[in-house]
Write a protein that holds these residues in place. Structure first.
Motif, PDB file in Angstrom:
ATOM      1  N   SER A 262      11.701   6.583  -6.959  1.00 33.15           N
ATOM      2  CA  SER A 262      13.121   6.198  -6.933  1.00 33.15           C
ATOM      3  C   SER A 262      13.390   5.291  -7.395  1.00 33.15           C
ATOM      4  N   LEU A 263      13.274   4.325  -6.613  1.00 38.61           N
ATOM      5  CA  LEU A 263      13.543   2.652  -5.762  1.00 38.61           C
ATOM      6  C   LEU A 263      12.721   1.884  -4.392  1.00 38.61           C
ATOM      7  N   ILE A 264      12.861   0.919  -4.911  1.00 32.43           N
ATOM      8  CA  ILE A 264      12.078   0.562  -3.627  1.00 32.43           C
ATOM      9  C   ILE A 264      12.972  -0.614  -2.954  1.00 32.43           C
ATOM     10  N   TRP A 265      12.293  -0.420  -1.396  1.00 31.97           N
ATOM     11  CA  TRP A 265      13.413  -0.976  -0.631  1.00 31.97           C
ATOM     12  C   TRP A 265      13.783  -2.404  -0.285  1.00 31.97           C
ATOM     13  N   PRO A 266      14.519  -3.307  -0.286  1.00 31.25           N
ATOM     14  CA  PRO A 266      14.828  -4.059  -0.524  1.00 31.25           C
ATOM     15  C   PRO A 266      13.781  -5.022   1.045  1.00 31.25           C
ATOM     16  N   HIS A 267      13.156  -6.057   0.887  1.00 27.41           N
ATOM     17  CA  HIS A 267      12.077  -6.514   2.070  1.00 27.41           C
ATOM     18  C   HIS A 267      11.467  -8.355   1.175  1.00 27.41           C
ATOM     19  N   GLY A 268      11.158  -9.211   2.408  1.00 24.40           N
ATOM     20  CA  GLY A 268      10.870 -10.282   1.976  1.00 24.40           C
ATOM     21  C   GLY A 268       9.759 -10.165   2.933  1.00 24.40           C
ATOM     22  N   ARG A 269       9.924 -11.917   2.909  1.00 25.78           N
ATOM     23  CA  ARG A 269       8.524 -12.615   3.990  1.00 25.78           C
ATOM     24  C   ARG A 269       9.241 -13.840   4.775  1.00 25.78           C
ATOM     25  N   TRP A 270       8.821 -14.107   6.085  1.00 21.81           N
ATOM     26  CA  TRP A 270       9.140 -14.823   6.940  1.00 21.81           C
ATOM     27  C   TRP A 270       7.754 -15.883   7.239  1.00 21.81           C
ATOM     28  N   ARG A 271       8.337 -17.143   7.374  1.00 19.29           N
ATOM     29  CA  ARG A 271       7.084 -17.566   8.461  1.00 19.29           C
ATOM     30  C   ARG A 271       8.146 -18.003   9.835  1.00 19.29           C
TER      31      ARG A 271
END
Length: 418
Positions: free
Chosen positions: A222-231
């Motif tokens: 149905s959908l993909i959650w918002p996501h990300g990578r942080w250093r």
């Protein structure tokens, strides 16, 4: 486009796709597998990647398909002329995370070829061009940015930034591509190619156990959650572990450890996910207080606001603790992807076609999600009874894989023969 006779040995004799899938899977299984861990190390633009690319090309040629590599390193196999437009494309990726499982990515590519064999055996390839794709560097395991091939294609990753990405050994993406025989000068948006695609369907092993809980072999995304990578870079002061009083230390490891625990708590309270899965320590001596600790945060949440609040709270906690520890903190967002919703009409059509298949959201990113910004996309998931992914225990039973091939073939037939 008229139906064409499949190449000898391409698996067309098995209408279910079982024989074709088994042969495809057997050829993929040894590539990039680590002899000790049993996991896969299929990193972009390495020797293992070259073997995977050769495997893909061999499958295309065995089926009489036109094979090409685009400017961003993505591989394509075509039945029919894509220049005619409104093409139906399926596939996934072949690279892996460090010591990943066998199914994440490759299941979608192998199933795509097997489903094509099923359609050709039925004589049901229709009039629309049909393509199989393997996107480059989906996992981002080597250079730190996920879905590089698809991001570049849609213009979501700047070519200059992509070329400058570096792996742990300092090799740039540009140099790695050059060493593998691909010209990095040409990478970038590919609107003309994408304009030829009418729809993209990605099959993937489920990264969780929702399907196992409802006893279904195949589900629809149905959908993909918002996501990300942080250093997170924690800068302290190197010193002797055996002589420096605790009160005199500026130890970035303490700040990092506190931040890891805080991230877990914040995610739990917010119904989100936060993981520090990679860490680098300098100078790395057992008897030395570190001068710097770098940790990479992977964060995901059901909504964009929730993700923003989660990361802000983790950073605030880290900065407060850094102040008490005498440590400096730098935070860099390395990648970010908003909520990606698959085509509602396509989603509902697929679920109905597949006997009211379960419709599932996911926190895992995919190339289909990246492409959803510019064309209709959908995802099929194949049951994973272990619920484990990104690890050697990731699994899908053979009968479920064949069910996935059959489902994909039904979906493709409905699209190319409409």
């Amino acid at each position: 486009m008229t139906a064409a006779r499949p190449a000898e040995g391409a698996g067309a004799r098995a209408d279910s796709g079982a024989e074709a899938f088994a042969a495809l899977w057997e050829g993929l299984a040894p590539i990039g597998r680590h002899p000790t861990t049993g996991g896969y190390r299929r990193y972009a633009w390495t020797a293992a990647d070259a073997e995977l690319r050769a495997w893909f090309r061999a499958q295309a040629e065995a089926r009489g398909l036109a094979h090409e590599v685009d400017r961003n390193g993505n591989q394509w196999a075509w039945l029919g002329d894509p220049a005619l437009g409104d093409a139906v494309v399926t596939g996934s990726h072949l690279d892996s995370v460090p010591d990943g499982g066998a199914f994440d990515g490759p299941l979608g590519v192998a199933s795509a070829f097997a489903a094509l064999d099923v359609l050709r055996a039925r004589g049901r390839t229709g009039r629309r061009p049909l393509g199989v794709v393997a996107f480059a560097d989906e996992e981002g395991a080597r250079f730190g940015v996920a879905c590089v091939g698809s991001r570049l294609a849609v213009g979501a990753l700047e070519p200059e930034r992509a070329r400058a990405l570096r792996d742990a050994g300092g090799t740039s993406l540009a140099d790695a591509m050059s060493a593998a025989g691909h010209d990095p000068a040409g990478i970038g948006p590919d609107p003309e190619r994408l304009a030829r695609i009418g729809v993209f369907i990605e099959l993937h092993v489920e990264q969780g156990r929702a399907l196992a809980d409802v006893d279904r072999a195949v589900g629809v995304g149905s959908l993909i959650w918002p996501h990300g990578r942080w250093r997170f870079d924690f800068h302290g002061e190197a010193n002797h572990a055996g002589t420096t009083r605790l009160v005199d230390r500026r130890d970035p490891m303490l700040t990092y450890a506190h931040t890891v625990l805080a991230a877990r708590k914040r995610a739990r309270l917010g119904g989100a996910l936060a993981t520090f899965g990679k860490v680098a320590v300098e100078p790395g001596g057992v008897n030395a207080i570190p001068s710097q600790v770098t940790g990479w945060l992977d964060a995901r949440a059901p909504e964009a606001d929730a993700l923003e609040q989660l990361v802000a709270a983790i950073e605030e906690t880290a900065r407060n603790r850094a102040g008490r520890d005498g440590v400096r903190l730098g935070v860099t967002r390395e990648s970010h992807t908003g909520a990606q919703r698959f085509s509602p009409a396509l989603r509902d059509s697929l679920a109905a076609l597949l006997d009211d298949a379960p419709v599932l959201p996911t926190g895992a990113g995919h190339d289909a999600g990246i492409l959803s910004a510019v064309l209709p996309t959908a995802m099929l998931y194949v049951r994973n009874p272990t619920g484990v992914s990104h690890a050697p225990a990731e699994h899908a039973d053979q009968q479920d894989c064949v069910a996935g091939v059959a489902a994909l073939a039904e979906v493709l037939e409905g699209l190319v023969c409409r």
